[in-house]
Design an enzyme around this catalytic site. Sequence first.
Site, PDB file in Angstrom:
ATOM      1  N   SER A 142       0.827  -1.207   0.000  1.00  0.00           N
ATOM      2  CA  SER A 142       0.000   0.000   0.000  1.00  0.00           C
ATOM      3  C   SER A 142       0.860   1.255   0.000  1.00  0.00           C
ATOM      4  CB  SER A 142      -0.897   0.012   1.241  1.00  0.00           C
ATOM      5  OG  SER A 142      -1.768  -1.083   1.218  1.00  0.00           O
TER       6      SER A 142
HETATM    7  N1  SAH Z   1      -1.335  -4.641   4.223  1.00  0.00           N
HETATM    8  C1  SAH Z   1      -0.612  -4.678   2.976  1.00  0.00           C
HETATM    9  C2  SAH Z   1      -1.548  -4.491   1.807  1.00  0.00           C
HETATM   10  C3  SAH Z   1      -1.476  -5.650   0.894  1.00  0.00           C
HETATM   11  S1  SAH Z   1      -2.557  -5.571  -0.489  1.00  0.00           S
HETATM   12  C4  SAH Z   1       0.503  -3.659   2.970  1.00  0.00           C
HETATM   13  O1  SAH Z   1       0.915  -3.209   4.036  1.00  0.00           O
HETATM   14  O2  SAH Z   1       1.024  -3.315   1.928  1.00  0.00           O
HETATM   15  C5  SAH Z   1      -3.949  -6.478   0.108  1.00  0.00           C
HETATM   16  C6  SAH Z   1      -3.734  -7.918   0.451  1.00  0.00           C
HETATM   17  O3  SAH Z   1      -5.002  -8.454   0.817  1.00  0.00           O
HETATM   18  C7  SAH Z   1      -3.230  -8.798  -0.693  1.00  0.00           C
HETATM   19  O4  SAH Z   1      -2.050  -9.442  -0.324  1.00  0.00           O
HETATM   20  C8  SAH Z   1      -4.372  -9.796  -0.910  1.00  0.00           C
HETATM   21  O5  SAH Z   1      -3.941 -11.101  -1.276  1.00  0.00           O
HETATM   22  C9  SAH Z   1      -5.032  -9.797   0.458  1.00  0.00           C
HETATM   23  N2  SAH Z   1      -6.412 -10.294   0.483  1.00  0.00           N
HETATM   24  C10 SAH Z   1      -7.383 -10.158  -0.457  1.00  0.00           C
HETATM   25  N3  SAH Z   1      -8.509 -10.770  -0.078  1.00  0.00           N
HETATM   26  C11 SAH Z   1      -8.249 -11.342   1.137  1.00  0.00           C
HETATM   27  C12 SAH Z   1      -9.018 -12.133   2.056  1.00  0.00           C
HETATM   28  N4  SAH Z   1     -10.292 -12.493   1.803  1.00  0.00           N
HETATM   29  N5  SAH Z   1      -8.432 -12.519   3.199  1.00  0.00           N
HETATM   30  C13 SAH Z   1      -7.148 -12.193   3.484  1.00  0.00           C
HETATM   31  N6  SAH Z   1      -6.369 -11.450   2.657  1.00  0.00           N
HETATM   32  C14 SAH Z   1      -6.919 -11.028   1.499  1.00  0.00           C
END
Ligand code: SAH
Length: 221
Positions: A70
């Site tokens: 993010s």
């Molecule tokens: N918190 C991260 C953001 C990652 S992007 C950061 O600090 O950069 C969002 C993430 O959510 C992705 O890795 C994706 O695989 C995950 N995601 C999507 N749907 C999900 C679900 N139902 N349960 C858990 N994770 C999920």
Amino acid sequence: MSRFDLRGIGMTSQRTRDRLVVRLRERGIENERVLGQVASIPRHIFIDEALAHRAYEDTSLPIGHGQTISQPFIVALMTQLLLEVNPLRVLEIGTGCGYQTAILAQLCRKIFSIERIDALHPGAKERLNALGLRNAVTKVGDGYEGWAVHAPFDGIIVTAAPTEVPPELLNQLAEGGRMVVPVGIDGVQQLKVIDRTPDGFVTHLHEQVRFVPLVAGTSAE
Ligand code: SAH
């Protein structure tokens, strides 16, 4: 020894981190504890080496498997909103590379984080260990279900966007707790802050954001 270079990419690293903090301040992040973590957590170890030189730009970057790390402003904004209720126990949905998890681990007592993509989990865990963040607990699972055995949570942060707020996550929010969640369809999502009060849930709307979708189920991909 850790395979991560925790000091930084060359001599300029601290200066580029400080510049990111200045930018976040200009964009309205006021919480000094949050800004302090942005300055101290090495974002470059959460990103592929080929992109590490861009780690302190205020932008999201690809982390593989169609996912992203993010944007620092969004991480800081969501963390700032969550900290307003002083949460001790926090649930994060969407560990990804683990950057947001690391920031929160420094700012609350215990953070539980769930990621649906199996292949992303070991890297995140390794980084959190390398940083010595033993109060961060991660697992592969479906965030729509929350993490019932550890509930209730004082804070829930959802870092991928559902089209509706997942009801099970509302169930797992403690009274006095707060959820920060982007809600909407691809590209047009609104950041929602949901407080659980003795009289029910109170929702406030914040800015438009852009997250990857929250996808049901898990993936071994
Ligand atoms: N918190 C991260 C953001 C990652 S992007 C950061 O600090 O950069 C969002 C993430 O959510 C992705 O890795 C994706 O695989 C995950 N995601 C999507 N749907 C999900 C679900 N139902 N349960 C858990 N994770 C999920």
